[in-house]
Design an enzyme around this catalytic site. Structure first.
Site, short mmCIF file in Angstrom:
data_model
loop_
_atom_site.label_atom_id
_atom_site.label_comp_id
_atom_site.label_asym_id
_atom_site.label_seq_id
_atom_site.Cartn_x
_atom_site.Cartn_y
_atom_site.Cartn_z
N ARG A 161 0.85 -1.22 0.00
CA ARG A 161 0.00 0.00 0.00
C ARG A 161 0.87 1.26 0.00
O ARG A 161 0.58 2.23 0.70
CB ARG A 161 -0.94 0.03 1.21
N SER A 214 -11.23 -0.38 3.62
CA SER A 214 -10.53 -0.71 4.86
C SER A 214 -9.85 0.53 5.42
O SER A 214 -9.11 1.21 4.71
CB SER A 214 -9.49 -1.80 4.62
N GLU A 306 -4.78 2.85 6.41
CA GLU A 306 -4.66 2.67 4.96
C GLU A 306 -5.22 3.92 4.27
O GLU A 306 -4.78 4.29 3.19
CB GLU A 306 -5.45 1.43 4.54
C1 LIG Z 1 -15.78 -0.29 -0.89
C2 LIG Z 1 -14.29 -0.06 -1.00
C3 LIG Z 1 -13.46 -1.14 -1.16
C4 LIG Z 1 -12.07 -0.94 -1.28
N1 LIG Z 1 -11.28 -2.03 -1.46
C5 LIG Z 1 -9.94 -1.86 -1.56
C6 LIG Z 1 -9.08 -2.97 -1.75
O1 LIG Z 1 -9.52 -4.11 -1.85
N2 LIG Z 1 -7.75 -2.74 -1.84
C7 LIG Z 1 -7.21 -1.47 -1.76
O2 LIG Z 1 -6.00 -1.33 -1.87
N3 LIG Z 1 -8.01 -0.40 -1.59
C8 LIG Z 1 -9.35 -0.55 -1.48
N4 LIG Z 1 -10.16 0.54 -1.30
C9 LIG Z 1 -9.57 1.87 -1.20
C10 LIG Z 1 -9.60 2.66 -2.52
O3 LIG Z 1 -10.63 2.25 -3.34
C11 LIG Z 1 -8.34 2.53 -3.31
O4 LIG Z 1 -7.24 2.81 -2.54
C12 LIG Z 1 -8.38 3.43 -4.54
O5 LIG Z 1 -7.38 2.98 -5.37
C13 LIG Z 1 -8.21 4.91 -4.25
O6 LIG Z 1 -8.45 5.62 -5.47
P1 LIG Z 1 -9.18 7.04 -5.50
O7 LIG Z 1 -9.14 7.49 -6.91
O8 LIG Z 1 -10.53 6.96 -4.91
O9 LIG Z 1 -8.21 7.90 -4.60
P2 LIG Z 1 -8.62 9.10 -3.60
O10 LIG Z 1 -9.40 8.55 -2.47
O11 LIG Z 1 -9.21 10.22 -4.36
O12 LIG Z 1 -7.18 9.53 -3.10
C14 LIG Z 1 -6.43 8.68 -2.28
C15 LIG Z 1 -5.02 9.27 -2.15
O13 LIG Z 1 -4.39 9.23 -3.43
C16 LIG Z 1 -3.98 10.53 -3.83
N5 LIG Z 1 -4.23 10.65 -5.26
C17 LIG Z 1 -5.39 10.41 -5.93
N6 LIG Z 1 -5.22 10.64 -7.25
C18 LIG Z 1 -3.94 11.02 -7.42
C19 LIG Z 1 -3.15 11.42 -8.54
N7 LIG Z 1 -3.65 11.46 -9.78
N8 LIG Z 1 -1.85 11.76 -8.35
C20 LIG Z 1 -1.31 11.74 -7.09
N9 LIG Z 1 -2.01 11.39 -5.98
C21 LIG Z 1 -3.30 11.02 -6.14
C22 LIG Z 1 -4.82 11.51 -3.01
O14 LIG Z 1 -4.12 12.72 -2.80
C23 LIG Z 1 -5.02 10.74 -1.71
O15 LIG Z 1 -3.93 10.96 -0.84
C24 LIG Z 1 -11.54 0.36 -1.20
C25 LIG Z 1 -12.41 1.45 -1.02
C26 LIG Z 1 -13.76 1.25 -0.92
C27 LIG Z 1 -14.67 2.43 -0.76
#
Ligand SMILES: Cc1cc2nc3c(=O)[nH]c(=O)nc-3n(C[C@H](O)[C@H](O)[C@H](O)COP(=O)(O)OP(=O)(O)OC[C@H]3O[C@@H](n4cnc5c(N)ncnc54)[C@H](O)[C@@H]3O)c2cc1C
Length: 311
Positions: A161, A214, A306
């Site tokens: 992660r 998570s 996380e």
């Molecule tokens: C129901 C559910 C299930 C999930 N299951 C998993 C799982 O199985 N495994 C897992 O690892 N995660 C899981 N997640 C967490 C999440 O979905 C992932 O980590 C996802 O990849 C985050 O992407 P996001 O675009 O929503 O990022 P955001 O929530 O918008 O941002 C997260 C972080 O990334 C940074 N960020 C976003 N975009 C960029 C960019 N373009 N450049 C630089 N930094 C950036 C942001 O500044 C922030 O710090 C889950 C979440 C939910 C709601």
């Protein structure tokens, strides 16, 4: 040209439906728009923060006194087994593309919400797969100099992660495009593997409520004191290396359903905090502290978030 808006409630962009107003907010659809906005921001505020799908970040109740840029860069381009993808493409759309083109490697991500940029930054993973397994190259924009930087998989320094974008380059570079190296695969098998993950998630995750997935990472077994391992050995999971699942220890510690205001540790999945209706970020933070302190008391281990915070 993207228009910078004022006083936009961040809860609109949060999967947990929490967050006060961003003083400035903008959505960018291309690398040029991202660069233009970064240049324009110089005259507005020194505080610039990039988001994707908002599925893994807790926004504060008081909002953000700066500019939030939602990276919504689209586009999926295939050259042989290499696929170049905009950072704003949802993982769901990328998987649809993989199915349509018979490309294998990302099936583990079936049902993973959020965008490609956020998933790369946190090296998202599940069901023994991780983003790093399929990444060939990441293109990012230096937020101070606007230079485009290309990094190979090794240069991204992926870990559990984790990546260079979450460490040294946090708030310094915005991920803009990602090239994946995938394999040719059988369409039906790819669909089956993706659907298997989606149904597992539906079964285990409290998807009827706003949530951030998570809250805590799972903990490597070597971080637990030996005296606790007799009790916990039966729960060891090898994903992506031997860990004790946080959901399990939270459950064993009696934290299931624990509530602060409208923020609750889900009874369905004891590593998810859900918003029962009108939860505040402060309530979520309090609940996180309660969980950490209980787990420290019972298992003598520090839980590590996380999720990210916008401060
Ligand atoms: C129901 C559910 C299930 C999930 N299951 C998993 C799982 O199985 N495994 C897992 O690892 N995660 C899981 N997640 C967490 C999440 O979905 C992932 O980590 C996802 O990849 C985050 O992407 P996001 O675009 O929503 O990022 P955001 O929530 O918008 O941002 C997260 C972080 O990334 C940074 N960020 C976003 N975009 C960029 C960019 N373009 N450049 C630089 N930094 C950036 C942001 O500044 C922030 O710090 C889950 C979440 C939910 C709601």
């Amino acid at each position: 040209m993207s228009k910078i808006q004022k006083d936009i409630p961040l809860k609109l962009y949060s999967n947990l439906k929490i967050g006060g107003p961003a003083k400035f907010f903008v959505l960018v659809k291309t690398i040029k728009e991202l660069t233009d906005v970064l240049i324009e921001s110089k005259g507005l505020t020194p505080n610039v923060f990039v988001i994707g799908g908002g599925t893994n970040i807790l926004f504060p109740d008081i909002g953000f006194n700066g500019l939030v840029i939602k990276v919504d860069i689209q586009g999926i381009e295939k050259r042989g087994n290499f696929v170049k993808v905009g950072a704003g493409v949802e993982m769901l759309k990328l998987l649809e593309f993989c199915v349509a083109n018979g490309l294998s490697g990302l099936e583990w991500a079936g049902g993973l919400p959020g965008g490609v940029g956020g998933a790369v930054r946190g090296n998202a993973g599940a069901y023994t797969g991780e983003m790093k397994d399929s990444i060939f190259e990441v293109e990012s924009i230096d937020m101070a100099t606007y230079q485009v930087r290309k990094r190979s998989n090794a240069e991204c320094k992926f870990g559990y992660r984790n990546s260079i974008f979450k460490q040294k380059l946090e708030r310094k570079e915005a991920i803009a495009q990602v090239t994946f190296k995938l394999n040719r695969g059988d369409k039906d098998q790819i669909i089956e593997a993706i659907e298997d993950k989606i149904s597992k998630r539906k079964l285990r995750h409290p998807l009827d409520y706003p949530n951030l997935g998570s809250i805590f990472q799972n903990t490597p077994i070597e971080n637990f004191p030996k005296s606790k391992m007799n009790e916990l050995a039966q729960y060891i999971k090898n994903d992506p290396f031997p860990v004790i699942p946080t959901a399990k220890i939270n459950f064993l510690a009696g934290l299931s359903g624990k509530r602060v205001g409208d923020a609750q540790l889900s009874e369905k999945h004891t590593n998810f905090i859900i918003n029962l209706g009108n939860a505040k970020a402060e309530e979520v933070k309090q609940l996180i502290l309660i969980i950490k302190s209980k787990i420290k008391e019972v298992y003598e281990v520090e839980l590590k978030e996380e999720i990210s915070y916008l401060n």
